[in-house]
Design an enzyme around this catalytic site. Structure first.
Site, PDB file in Angstrom:
ATOM      1  N   LEU A 114       0.864  -1.171   0.000  1.00 21.13           N
ATOM      2  CA  LEU A 114       0.000   0.000   0.000  1.00 21.13           C
ATOM      3  C   LEU A 114       0.907   1.229   0.000  1.00 21.13           C
ATOM      4  O   LEU A 114       1.945   1.229   0.668  1.00 21.13           O
ATOM      5  CB  LEU A 114      -0.908   0.023   1.244  1.00 21.13           C
ATOM      6  CG  LEU A 114      -1.967  -1.081   1.356  1.00 21.13           C
ATOM      7  CD1 LEU A 114      -2.723  -0.943   2.682  1.00 21.13           C
ATOM      8  CD2 LEU A 114      -2.936  -1.037   0.187  1.00 21.13           C
ATOM      9  N   ASP A 115       0.514   2.260  -0.726  1.00 23.15           N
ATOM     10  CA  ASP A 115       1.313   3.480  -0.766  1.00 23.15           C
ATOM     11  C   ASP A 115       1.460   4.072   0.632  1.00 23.15           C
ATOM     12  O   ASP A 115       0.659   3.793   1.523  1.00 23.15           O
ATOM     13  CB  ASP A 115       0.650   4.521  -1.679  1.00 23.15           C
ATOM     14  CG  ASP A 115       0.599   4.061  -3.125  1.00 23.15           C
ATOM     15  OD1 ASP A 115       1.387   3.171  -3.483  1.00 23.15           O
ATOM     16  OD2 ASP A 115      -0.233   4.593  -3.875  1.00 23.15           O
ATOM     17  N   GLN A 116       2.450   4.932   0.797  1.00 18.25           N
ATOM     18  CA  GLN A 116       2.712   5.508   2.120  1.00 18.25           C
ATOM     19  C   GLN A 116       1.514   6.272   2.671  1.00 18.25           C
ATOM     20  O   GLN A 116       1.301   6.319   3.880  1.00 18.25           O
ATOM     21  CB  GLN A 116       3.962   6.401   2.077  1.00 18.25           C
ATOM     22  CG  GLN A 116       3.886   7.585   1.129  1.00 18.25           C
ATOM     23  CD  GLN A 116       3.230   8.808   1.750  1.00 18.25           C
ATOM     24  OE1 GLN A 116       3.046   8.870   2.969  1.00 18.25           O
ATOM     25  NE2 GLN A 116       2.847   9.769   0.930  1.00 18.25           N
TER      26      GLN A 116
END
Length: 250
Positions: A114-116
């Protein structure tokens, strides 16, 4: 199974370290009545399945393979070598990070990324077959995302997402399995989006393709398993047999 080997398999250190923990009185084992009793014999045999024990005050339960659900907070990276933000692995206790593996990477590994700035459900495991199965393009479980859009959503955008949009790396249209405007605040900017494919930055790129922009992204469900309401950002819990079955349902 010897107690020192049980501790080693669960990530409490090398066999020598685990033997020392036992011999120095740092380990207690729960009996049938649930009471923890100290054990100082590192070679003492126990049935590992379902065994509960305490190491230096930390309660633990034996699992042959680890299956974990983490509520990923914003501002964290799904990487062992993060570039700008703390790693999600720092949110896990040391035994989960140190479980012995045959590969160079030790401990549990994230199922995808998952993106930051994306929050919500993140699965981790040390079971290679599980990791492969959950990331295989042919077997991807439906994933539900709560999307906060920059601009108000309308029926045309939803129809386009369901019909399929073309992303810049693939001429074939990418479709949403389901898309629903959740007008919780009267602004029609909350979209509940279900995907059965997994491409790089897919949600953000799909919203951009219909003329909108993602300002907040949260994964709320995988298969039929929902993120527990009582699991706060940064917290984790074990996945049980019923949870694992729910991951492939829905």
């Amino acid at each position: 199974m010897q107690l020192q080997d049980i501790l080693f398999s669960q990530g409490f250190g090398t066999r020598r370290v685990c033997a020392g923990l036992v011999q120095q009185g740092h380990v207690a084992v729960a009996g049938a009545d649930g009471v923890f009793l100290p054990c100082t014999e590192s070679a003492a045999d126990f049935e590992p399945e379902g065994l509960r024990f305490r190491v230096q005050g930390q309660d633990w339960e034996y699992f042959e393979k680890a299956y974990v659900l983490l509520h990923k907070p914003a501002g964290t990276e799904c990487s062992h070598k993060p570039s700008s933000y703390p790693s999600v692995y720092t949110l896990l206790p040391a035994p989960l990070r140190q479980r012995p593996q045959k590969s160079a990477l030790q401990g549990v590994q994230a199922v995808g990324r998952l993106d930051q700035d994306t929050t919500g459900m993140l699965l981790l495991s040390d079971d290679g077959q599980f990791l492969h199965r959950m990331t295989s393009p042919k077997k991807l479980a439906p994933k539900v995302y709560e999307v906060q859009a920059k601009h108000a959503l309308d029926a045309k955008q939803v129809e386009a997402l369901l019909r399929g949009v073309v992303l810049d790396d693939d001429p074939r249209p990418v479709q949403a399995a389901a898309a629903e405007i959740v007008d919780a605040d009267g602004a029609a900017r909350h979209l509940r989006l279900t995907l059965t494919s997994g491409k790089y930055h897919q949600v953000k790129r799909m919203l951009a393709a219909v003329g909108n922009r993602v300002e907040g992204l949260h994964r709320s469900r995988i298969g039929a398993l929902e993120l527990p309401a009582d699991l706060a950002p940064g917290q984790w819990r074990w996945l049980r047999a019923a949870d694992l079955a729910a991951l492939t349902a829905g």
